[in-house]
Write an enzyme that holds these catalytic residues in place. Structure first.
Site, PDB file in Angstrom:
ATOM      1  N   VAL A 286     -10.252   3.425   0.638  1.00  0.00           N
ATOM      2  CA  VAL A 286      -9.914   4.844   0.758  1.00  0.00           C
ATOM      3  C   VAL A 286      -9.602   5.484  -0.581  1.00  0.00           C
ATOM      4  O   VAL A 286      -9.384   6.685  -0.667  1.00  0.00           O
ATOM      5  CB  VAL A 286      -8.730   5.071   1.729  1.00  0.00           C
ATOM      6  CG1 VAL A 286      -9.105   4.766   3.159  1.00  0.00           C
ATOM      7  CG2 VAL A 286      -7.494   4.271   1.305  1.00  0.00           C
ATOM      8  N   GLY A 287      -9.577   4.696  -1.627  1.00  0.00           N
ATOM      9  CA  GLY A 287      -9.262   5.282  -2.927  1.00  0.00           C
ATOM     10  C   GLY A 287      -9.565   4.314  -4.056  1.00  0.00           C
ATOM     11  O   GLY A 287      -9.649   3.107  -3.849  1.00  0.00           O
ATOM     12  N   LYS A 288      -9.754   4.911  -5.236  1.00  0.00           N
ATOM     13  CA  LYS A 288      -9.995   4.066  -6.414  1.00  0.00           C
ATOM     14  C   LYS A 288      -9.320   4.733  -7.599  1.00  0.00           C
ATOM     15  O   LYS A 288      -9.528   5.918  -7.847  1.00  0.00           O
ATOM     16  CB  LYS A 288     -11.492   3.927  -6.659  1.00  0.00           C
ATOM     17  CG  LYS A 288     -11.826   2.986  -7.802  1.00  0.00           C
ATOM     18  CD  LYS A 288     -13.323   2.660  -7.802  1.00  0.00           C
ATOM     19  CE  LYS A 288     -13.778   1.985  -9.082  1.00  0.00           C
ATOM     20  NZ  LYS A 288     -12.988   0.849  -9.497  1.00  0.00           N
ATOM     21  N   GLY A 289      -8.476   3.986  -8.260  1.00  0.00           N
ATOM     22  CA  GLY A 289      -7.774   4.535  -9.430  1.00  0.00           C
ATOM     23  C   GLY A 289      -8.195   3.793 -10.679  1.00  0.00           C
ATOM     24  O   GLY A 289      -9.138   3.013 -10.653  1.00  0.00           O
ATOM     25  N   ARG A 290      -7.461   4.081 -11.752  1.00  0.00           N
ATOM     26  CA  ARG A 290      -7.762   3.460 -13.041  1.00  0.00           C
ATOM     27  C   ARG A 290      -7.572   1.947 -12.992  1.00  0.00           C
ATOM     28  O   ARG A 290      -8.325   1.190 -13.565  1.00  0.00           O
ATOM     29  CB  ARG A 290      -6.788   4.030 -14.078  1.00  0.00           C
ATOM     30  CG  ARG A 290      -7.471   4.600 -15.278  1.00  0.00           C
ATOM     31  CD  ARG A 290      -6.455   5.225 -16.204  1.00  0.00           C
ATOM     32  NE  ARG A 290      -5.571   6.169 -15.503  1.00  0.00           N
ATOM     33  CZ  ARG A 290      -4.604   6.862 -16.091  1.00  0.00           C
ATOM     34  NH1 ARG A 290      -4.390   6.734 -17.382  1.00  0.00           N
ATOM     35  NH2 ARG A 290      -3.846   7.697 -15.424  1.00  0.00           N
ATOM     36  N   PHE A 291      -6.547   1.518 -12.262  1.00  0.00           N
ATOM     37  CA  PHE A 291      -6.173   0.103 -12.307  1.00  0.00           C
ATOM     38  C   PHE A 291      -6.420  -0.643 -11.011  1.00  0.00           C
ATOM     39  O   PHE A 291      -6.339  -1.871 -10.976  1.00  0.00           O
ATOM     40  CB  PHE A 291      -4.675  -0.035 -12.641  1.00  0.00           C
ATOM     41  CG  PHE A 291      -4.268   0.727 -13.857  1.00  0.00           C
ATOM     42  CD1 PHE A 291      -4.729   0.349 -15.115  1.00  0.00           C
ATOM     43  CD2 PHE A 291      -3.426   1.814 -13.761  1.00  0.00           C
ATOM     44  CE1 PHE A 291      -4.351   1.052 -16.251  1.00  0.00           C
ATOM     45  CE2 PHE A 291      -3.043   2.524 -14.890  1.00  0.00           C
ATOM     46  CZ  PHE A 291      -3.512   2.143 -16.143  1.00  0.00           C
ATOM     47  N   ALA A 292      -6.682   0.087  -9.930  1.00  0.00           N
ATOM     48  CA  ALA A 292      -6.714  -0.598  -8.633  1.00  0.00           C
ATOM     49  C   ALA A 292      -7.541   0.172  -7.615  1.00  0.00           C
ATOM     50  O   ALA A 292      -7.881   1.340  -7.829  1.00  0.00           O
ATOM     51  CB  ALA A 292      -5.295  -0.756  -8.130  1.00  0.00           C
TER      52      ALA A 292
ATOM     53  N   VAL B  37      -7.748   1.154  -3.376  1.00  0.00           N
ATOM     54  CA  VAL B  37      -6.852   1.237  -2.208  1.00  0.00           C
ATOM     55  C   VAL B  37      -7.670   1.095  -0.935  1.00  0.00           C
ATOM     56  O   VAL B  37      -8.735   1.714  -0.795  1.00  0.00           O
ATOM     57  CB  VAL B  37      -6.076   2.578  -2.196  1.00  0.00           C
ATOM     58  CG1 VAL B  37      -5.109   2.634  -1.017  1.00  0.00           C
ATOM     59  CG2 VAL B  37      -5.319   2.775  -3.505  1.00  0.00           C
TER      60      VAL B  37
ATOM     61  N   ASP C 262       2.517  10.533 -14.394  1.00  0.00           N
ATOM     62  CA  ASP C 262       1.118  10.788 -14.062  1.00  0.00           C
ATOM     63  C   ASP C 262       1.045  11.646 -12.796  1.00  0.00           C
ATOM     64  O   ASP C 262       0.255  11.370 -11.885  1.00  0.00           O
ATOM     65  CB  ASP C 262       0.375   9.458 -13.877  1.00  0.00           C
ATOM     66  CG  ASP C 262      -1.144   9.630 -14.008  1.00  0.00           C
ATOM     67  OD1 ASP C 262      -1.587  10.689 -14.515  1.00  0.00           O
ATOM     68  OD2 ASP C 262      -1.876   8.712 -13.589  1.00  0.00           O
TER      69      ASP C 262
HETATM   70  N1  ADE Z   1      -4.878   6.583  -0.948  1.00  0.00           N
HETATM   71  C1  ADE Z   1      -4.097   5.961  -1.811  1.00  0.00           C
HETATM   72  N2  ADE Z   1      -3.017   5.513  -1.210  1.00  0.00           N
HETATM   73  C2  ADE Z   1      -3.140   5.847   0.088  1.00  0.00           C
HETATM   74  C3  ADE Z   1      -2.326   5.672   1.203  1.00  0.00           C
HETATM   75  N3  ADE Z   1      -1.182   5.037   1.107  1.00  0.00           N
HETATM   76  N4  ADE Z   1      -2.698   6.160   2.367  1.00  0.00           N
HETATM   77  C4  ADE Z   1      -3.838   6.811   2.432  1.00  0.00           C
HETATM   78  N5  ADE Z   1      -4.649   7.000   1.433  1.00  0.00           N
HETATM   79  C5  ADE Z   1      -4.302   6.527   0.247  1.00  0.00           C
END
Ligand code: ADE
Length: 558
Positions: free
Chosen positions: A227-233, A235, A357
């Site tokens: 559900v997500g992508k950041g600089r370090f990790a 999700v 940040d």
């Molecule tokens: N994206 C990053 N962290 C999340 C989270 N805890 N719940 C839903 N989307 C996210």
């Protein structure tokens, strides 16, 4: 009849006679009771030491004056003066205020009595000259005292046992109820599964929250979609299995942030920040636990999952109302204020934390449209243990687009921890601007755009320096936005938060209070204050928010 009367007379005479005889015998027997022979020297000094046994060494043996008398010896020591008292005494009467209980003894057993003003032993006995040979026994409580103590202690002991047992059952009962509740409530994460690792990866017993169970087992988690992508990790949405029930396997939905081996430092930093129980707040992402997946060479952070995703995604997809703006903005400010605060809601000291940040993609939107701050990978605990190195390395961090002017030019005042909070407030102002830009109370609402350009463009530090430092540029607040009294206050607040001078910025706490005061925006319109700071491009047209009205909006002095 005559015969009957005659025999009754003789029978009566015989009975009367025998009664008289009995009485006479009894009185003569009393008269016959022998008087006791006892040592009777009254007080004289002695060589008896008060231990073991010894002789009274009294040369006078006397016939006691009364038949009831028994022999008594008293040993006393006052300073260096040791004496023996040998006497006759009737035990029916007290002697020196003491009842003689042992007078039926054949031997004189000396017992110590307390509170007699000196060291004091006494004995009594009922054999001739029995008070000559004295047997000392150490002090013991007499049986009456013992029984008094027992009688008063037993109810106390019973009461104590009752209290302890009830408390024990009360705790068991509550633990069971809490356990049952936990099973029913989704995402009501307890501390039960928490695992904390030290630097070396071994289990540790840190003082933080969430680590009550030092369980080395990993949680039963099944990863779902990313559900997500950041600089370090990255999700992931995931299922946390909660044990089988009759109706099948039960699970909670959680978010799992997975760090690759190389990003250990970032995982460790975020885990350490999250592990502070005082961070817990409704506007801070709820942390469950951290795990070291040694086999896969990964580090995990497990948190609450928020299906609405991050604020940037939400604003991209939704135009919001004034009420939504008020909820989103107010909760964001409360989250940042809590992070920065040096006390908890109960007034206890807490370590202030800075995020460093803050941006709309690091803020999640909950079901009720309140915000939670997430991604503490760059967070910094402003405690006393902060080393000079840590401070020196804390210069230019964050996302260029959201960097405050002093961060862009690496000129943060490292000597004042408030400086770090001021950089967060600047970034928060940009997020408040993003929220406002999507609110239908501003008039015509354009497509979502982040501050300083397009979503896909990622301005670098140099280009941000041009905009923010050289040109003193800020995202535009058109005059058309501020017809709404609430939006007016929000825009005034934003303007004060992105001030070039860090010290002139409002605190997050002040912004939170401004939002509180804005619950009914229609009541705001009459509250103009010509003394207040007014953004130049719309000052001429509008009534300004009551900036500076609350004194706690002033920056703490350095
Ligand atoms: N994206 C990053 N962290 C999340 C989270 N805890 N719940 C839903 N989307 C996210």
């Amino acid at each position: 009849m005559e015969l009957l009367r005659f025999s009754a007379f003789w029978w009566g005479t015989i009975m009367f006679g025998s009664i008289l005889l009995e009485q006479k015998m009894a009185s003569s027997m009393t008269m016959l009771k022998l008087k006791r022979l006892c040592k009777f020297c009254d007080v004289e000094s002695t060589s008896c030491t008060g231990t073991g046994n010894c002789m009274a060494d009294c040369s006078i043996t006397s016939i006691c004056p009364h038949p009831e008398d028994v022999c008594v010896s008293i040993w006393r020591k006052k300073d260096d003066n040791v004496t023996i008292d040998t006497i006759c005494h009737n035990p029916a009467h007290k002697l020196h205020g003491l009842v003689l209980e042992d007078y039926n003894n054949s031997k004189c057993e000396m017992r110590e009595r307390n509170n007699m003003g000196s060291q004091f032993f006494i004995c009594s006995c009922s054999e001739d000259e029995c008070n000559d040979h004295l047997f000392f026994t150490p002090y013991s409580l007499d049986s009456q005292v013992v029984s008094v103590i027992l009688v008063s202690l037993v109810p106390l002991l019973v009461l104590a046992v009752l209290v302890i047992t009830s408390f024990y059952w009360y705790r068991i009962y509550h633990q069971r109820r809490a356990g049952a509740k936990r099973k029913k409530t989704p995402l009501d994460f307890s501390d039960a599964h928490a695992i904390m690792m030290d630097d070396d990866g071994s289990d540790s017993s840190s003082t933080h929250a969430n680590n009550l169970n030092h369980n080395t087992e990993l949680l039963p988690i099944e990863l779902d979609a990313q559900v997500g992508k950041g600089r370090f990790a990255e999700v992931y949405k995931a299922k946390l299995k909660q044990g089988a029930t009759g109706a099948g396997e039960h699970f909670e939905t959680v978010a799992v942030k997975i760090f690759a081996d190389e990003e250990y430092a970032s995982w460790k930093n975020e885990k350490d920040i999250f592990s502070d129980a005082d961070l817990r707040h409704e506007n801070v992402l709820h942390f469950l636990t951290a795990e070291d997946h040694k086999v896969e060479k990964q580090y995990w952070l497990i948190t609450a999952y928020h299906p609405r995703g991050n604020l940037q995604e939400y604003l991209t997809r939704h135009v919001i109302s004034w009420d939504d703006l008020w909820v989103l903005g107010g909760s964001l400010a409360r989250g940042v204020a809590h992070l920065h605060s040096d006390h908890t809601l109960c007034g206890r000291y807490k370590v202030p934390i800075v995020h460093r940040d803050i941006k709309s993609s690091n803020i999640l939107v909950k079901g009720d449209l309140t915000c939670v701050l997430c991604d503490f990978g760059l967070g910094l605990r402003l405690d006393n243990s902060l080393s000079v190195d840590e401070l020196a390395n804390s210069g230019q961090v964050g996302t260029a687009r959201y960097m405050a002017p002093e961060v862009l030019e690496s000129r943060i005042n490292l000597e004042n921890i408030e400086s770090f909070k001021q950089t967060d407030v600047y970034s928060m102002a940009l997020v408040l601007w993003e929220i406002t830009s999507r609110c239908n109370a501003i008039g015509e609402v354009k497509d979502y755009e982040p501050p300083f350009g397009k979503v896909r463009e990622h301005p670098c530090v140099e280009s941000m320096k041009d905009s923010v430092l050289r040109d003193r540029g800020r995202p535009e607040i058109p005059n058309s936005w501020i017809n709404h009294p609430g939006i007016q206050v929000v825009c005034g607040t934003i303007d004060e938060c992105w001030d070039h001078d860090p010290e002139a910025r409002l605190t997050a706490q002040c912004v939170a209070e401004r939002f509180n005061d804005m619950e009914h925006p229609d009541k705001l319109s009459g509250r103009s204050n010509s003394e207040e700071k007014i953004p130049q491009d719309y000052a001429s047209e509008t009534t300004m928010p009551p900036a500076g009205e609350a004194d706690n909006c002033k920056q703490p002095s350095s």
